[in-house]
Design a protein around this motif. Structure first.
Motif, PDB file in Angstrom:
ATOM      1  N   LYS A  12      41.760  34.552  29.761  1.00 21.11           N
ATOM      2  CA  LYS A  12      40.624  35.346  29.297  1.00 21.11           C
ATOM      3  C   LYS A  12      39.321  34.626  29.564  1.00 21.11           C
ATOM      4  O   LYS A  12      39.201  33.419  29.399  1.00 21.11           O
ATOM      5  CB  LYS A  12      40.759  35.648  27.811  1.00 21.11           C
ATOM      6  CG  LYS A  12      41.784  36.697  27.525  1.00 21.11           C
ATOM      7  CD  LYS A  12      41.705  37.146  26.110  1.00 21.11           C
ATOM      8  CE  LYS A  12      42.766  38.208  25.891  1.00 21.11           C
ATOM      9  NZ  LYS A  12      42.715  38.745  24.561  1.00 21.11           N
ATOM     10  N   TYR A  15      32.874  37.321  29.474  1.00 19.72           N
ATOM     11  CA  TYR A  15      31.958  37.968  30.407  1.00 19.72           C
ATOM     12  C   TYR A  15      30.660  38.421  29.742  1.00 19.72           C
ATOM     13  O   TYR A  15      29.760  38.901  30.423  1.00 19.72           O
ATOM     14  CB  TYR A  15      32.646  39.176  31.061  1.00 19.72           C
ATOM     15  CG  TYR A  15      33.784  38.800  31.963  1.00 19.72           C
ATOM     16  CD1 TYR A  15      33.528  38.326  33.251  1.00 19.72           C
ATOM     17  CD2 TYR A  15      35.104  38.920  31.559  1.00 19.72           C
ATOM     18  CE1 TYR A  15      34.560  37.982  34.110  1.00 19.72           C
ATOM     19  CE2 TYR A  15      36.148  38.584  32.410  1.00 19.72           C
ATOM     20  CZ  TYR A  15      35.867  38.112  33.677  1.00 19.72           C
ATOM     21  OH  TYR A  15      36.890  37.775  34.526  1.00 19.72           O
ATOM     22  N   ARG A  81      42.479  51.328  39.466  1.00 15.83           N
ATOM     23  CA  ARG A  81      41.664  50.128  39.707  1.00 15.83           C
ATOM     24  C   ARG A  81      40.917  50.244  41.035  1.00 15.83           C
ATOM     25  O   ARG A  81      39.726  49.931  41.117  1.00 15.83           O
ATOM     26  CB  ARG A  81      42.556  48.889  39.703  1.00 15.83           C
ATOM     27  CG  ARG A  81      41.798  47.597  39.807  1.00 15.83           C
ATOM     28  CD  ARG A  81      42.725  46.380  39.802  1.00 15.83           C
ATOM     29  NE  ARG A  81      43.548  46.328  38.610  1.00 15.83           N
ATOM     30  CZ  ARG A  81      44.889  46.297  38.618  1.00 15.83           C
ATOM     31  NH1 ARG A  81      45.554  46.297  39.742  1.00 15.83           N
ATOM     32  NH2 ARG A  81      45.559  46.253  37.483  1.00 15.83           N
ATOM     33  N   TYR A  85      36.857  50.218  41.537  1.00 22.64           N
ATOM     34  CA  TYR A  85      36.150  49.283  42.418  1.00 22.64           C
ATOM     35  C   TYR A  85      35.314  50.048  43.457  1.00 22.64           C
ATOM     36  O   TYR A  85      34.196  49.643  43.776  1.00 22.64           O
ATOM     37  CB  TYR A  85      37.113  48.329  43.114  1.00 22.64           C
ATOM     38  CG  TYR A  85      37.737  47.301  42.195  1.00 22.64           C
ATOM     39  CD1 TYR A  85      37.123  46.914  41.003  1.00 22.64           C
ATOM     40  CD2 TYR A  85      38.950  46.717  42.504  1.00 22.64           C
ATOM     41  CE1 TYR A  85      37.689  45.979  40.157  1.00 22.64           C
ATOM     42  CE2 TYR A  85      39.538  45.769  41.660  1.00 22.64           C
ATOM     43  CZ  TYR A  85      38.901  45.404  40.494  1.00 22.64           C
ATOM     44  OH  TYR A  85      39.466  44.469  39.667  1.00 22.64           O
ATOM     45  N   VAL A 142      35.172  47.007  32.642  1.00 25.54           N
ATOM     46  CA  VAL A 142      35.898  46.284  33.690  1.00 25.54           C
ATOM     47  C   VAL A 142      36.243  44.866  33.225  1.00 25.54           C
ATOM     48  O   VAL A 142      37.322  44.350  33.538  1.00 25.54           O
ATOM     49  CB  VAL A 142      35.146  46.305  35.036  1.00 25.54           C
ATOM     50  CG1 VAL A 142      34.022  45.299  35.101  1.00 25.54           C
ATOM     51  CG2 VAL A 142      36.107  46.080  36.188  1.00 25.54           C
ATOM     52  N   ALA A 143      35.371  44.236  32.459  1.00 26.98           N
ATOM     53  CA  ALA A 143      35.665  42.889  31.954  1.00 26.98           C
ATOM     54  C   ALA A 143      36.881  42.909  31.030  1.00 26.98           C
ATOM     55  O   ALA A 143      37.748  42.024  31.109  1.00 26.98           O
ATOM     56  CB  ALA A 143      34.450  42.321  31.222  1.00 26.98           C
ATOM     57  N   TRP A 146      39.929  43.213  33.201  1.00 22.65           N
ATOM     58  CA  TRP A 146      40.224  41.919  33.839  1.00 22.65           C
ATOM     59  C   TRP A 146      40.887  40.958  32.864  1.00 22.65           C
ATOM     60  O   TRP A 146      41.739  40.166  33.248  1.00 22.65           O
ATOM     61  CB  TRP A 146      38.948  41.283  34.389  1.00 22.65           C
ATOM     62  CG  TRP A 146      38.430  41.907  35.637  1.00 22.65           C
ATOM     63  CD1 TRP A 146      39.086  42.752  36.489  1.00 22.65           C
ATOM     64  CD2 TRP A 146      37.115  41.728  36.188  1.00 22.65           C
ATOM     65  NE1 TRP A 146      38.267  43.114  37.531  1.00 22.65           N
ATOM     66  CE2 TRP A 146      37.050  42.502  37.371  1.00 22.65           C
ATOM     67  CE3 TRP A 146      36.004  41.013  35.786  1.00 22.65           C
ATOM     68  CZ2 TRP A 146      35.916  42.559  38.161  1.00 22.65           C
ATOM     69  CZ3 TRP A 146      34.864  41.075  36.575  1.00 22.65           C
ATOM     70  CH2 TRP A 146      34.824  41.835  37.750  1.00 22.65           C
ATOM     71  N   ASN A 147      40.474  41.019  31.590  1.00 25.65           N
ATOM     72  CA  ASN A 147      41.045  40.141  30.570  1.00 25.65           C
ATOM     73  C   ASN A 147      42.359  40.680  29.995  1.00 25.65           C
ATOM     74  O   ASN A 147      42.899  40.089  29.068  1.00 25.65           O
ATOM     75  CB  ASN A 147      40.042  39.927  29.432  1.00 25.65           C
ATOM     76  CG  ASN A 147      39.044  38.849  29.737  1.00 25.65           C
ATOM     77  OD1 ASN A 147      39.297  37.969  30.536  1.00 25.65           O
ATOM     78  ND2 ASN A 147      37.888  38.911  29.091  1.00 25.65           N
ATOM     79  N   HIS A 153      39.972  47.994  26.259  1.00 22.93           N
ATOM     80  CA  HIS A 153      39.515  48.648  27.484  1.00 22.93           C
ATOM     81  C   HIS A 153      39.580  50.167  27.316  1.00 22.93           C
ATOM     82  O   HIS A 153      38.623  50.875  27.633  1.00 22.93           O
ATOM     83  CB  HIS A 153      40.364  48.202  28.675  1.00 22.93           C
ATOM     84  CG  HIS A 153      40.131  49.016  29.911  1.00 22.93           C
ATOM     85  ND1 HIS A 153      38.984  48.885  30.668  1.00 22.93           N
ATOM     86  CD2 HIS A 153      40.870  49.986  30.505  1.00 22.93           C
ATOM     87  CE1 HIS A 153      39.039  49.738  31.680  1.00 22.93           C
ATOM     88  NE2 HIS A 153      40.168  50.418  31.601  1.00 22.93           N
TER      89      HIS A 153
END
Length: 182
Positions: A12, A15, A81, A85, A142-143, A146-147, A153
């Protein structure tokens, strides 16, 4: 801790500072440019192409977001995803052309009147306010992905997705309504 949290606890990242800095920079640049007069006698190319490019990039963002939404509803995280992006990429390209246009040109006033002017300004104002809000929302969404903070999310994405869809489609609508006045 559940298994998902345990497996990814070491990866983690925080961000928040980057999200805050990016939000301040992006929104600050847009606010700053709104008060500048534009570059006088700029004639290297026809800058009215830039708002059209803005609308095209917003259209792609909208389509990529619809694709991302469809993919996640089908539980296809990989495709989701990729579409997200792609949406970030087209949004970034939009931002580059938007900043370039507003640096080089003064604002174009809307030439309509009556109901259409009211509709235009309603769409424009809600678009601007929500565009400022979507920057930290999208980055936070998005952070969290990613975590691997999947539940967090999902909670923020429920707000991010409809707002981002609205901002991208209203960007196109604003362009279509003001383009006759360039």
């Amino acid at each position: 801790m559940n298994q998902d949290t345990t497996q990814h606890a070491h990866t983690k990242r925080n961000y928040k500072p980057a999200i805050i800095i990016i939000t301040i920079i992006v929104n600050g640049i847009v606010i700053l440019l709104s008060g500048l007069p534009g570059v006088e006698n700029f004639n290297a190319f026809d800058i009215t192409i830039l708002p059209m490019m803005n609308a095209i990039f917003n259209s792609f963002t909208f389509l990529f977001l619809v694709g991302a939404l469809a993919a996640i509803l089908k539980k296809n995280v990989t495709v989701h995803r990729r579409f997200i992006y792609a949406a970030f990429t087209s949004t970034t390209l939009f931002l580059v052309t938007y900043v370039a246009y507003h640096f080089l040109s003064e604002s174009t006033p809307y030439g309509g009147s009556g109901f259409m002017a009211g509709l235009y300004y309603f769409i424009l104002i809600t678009h601007i306010v929500l565009a400022a809000i979507i920057v930290p929302l999208a980055l936070t969404s998005v952070a969290r992905a990613w975590n691997m903070e999947n539940e967090r999310h999902r909670k923020i994405a429920r707000w991010t997705m409809p707002i981002w869809l609205y901002v991208s489609i209203t960007g196109v609508i604003v362009y279509l309504m003001i383009s006759p006045y360039y």
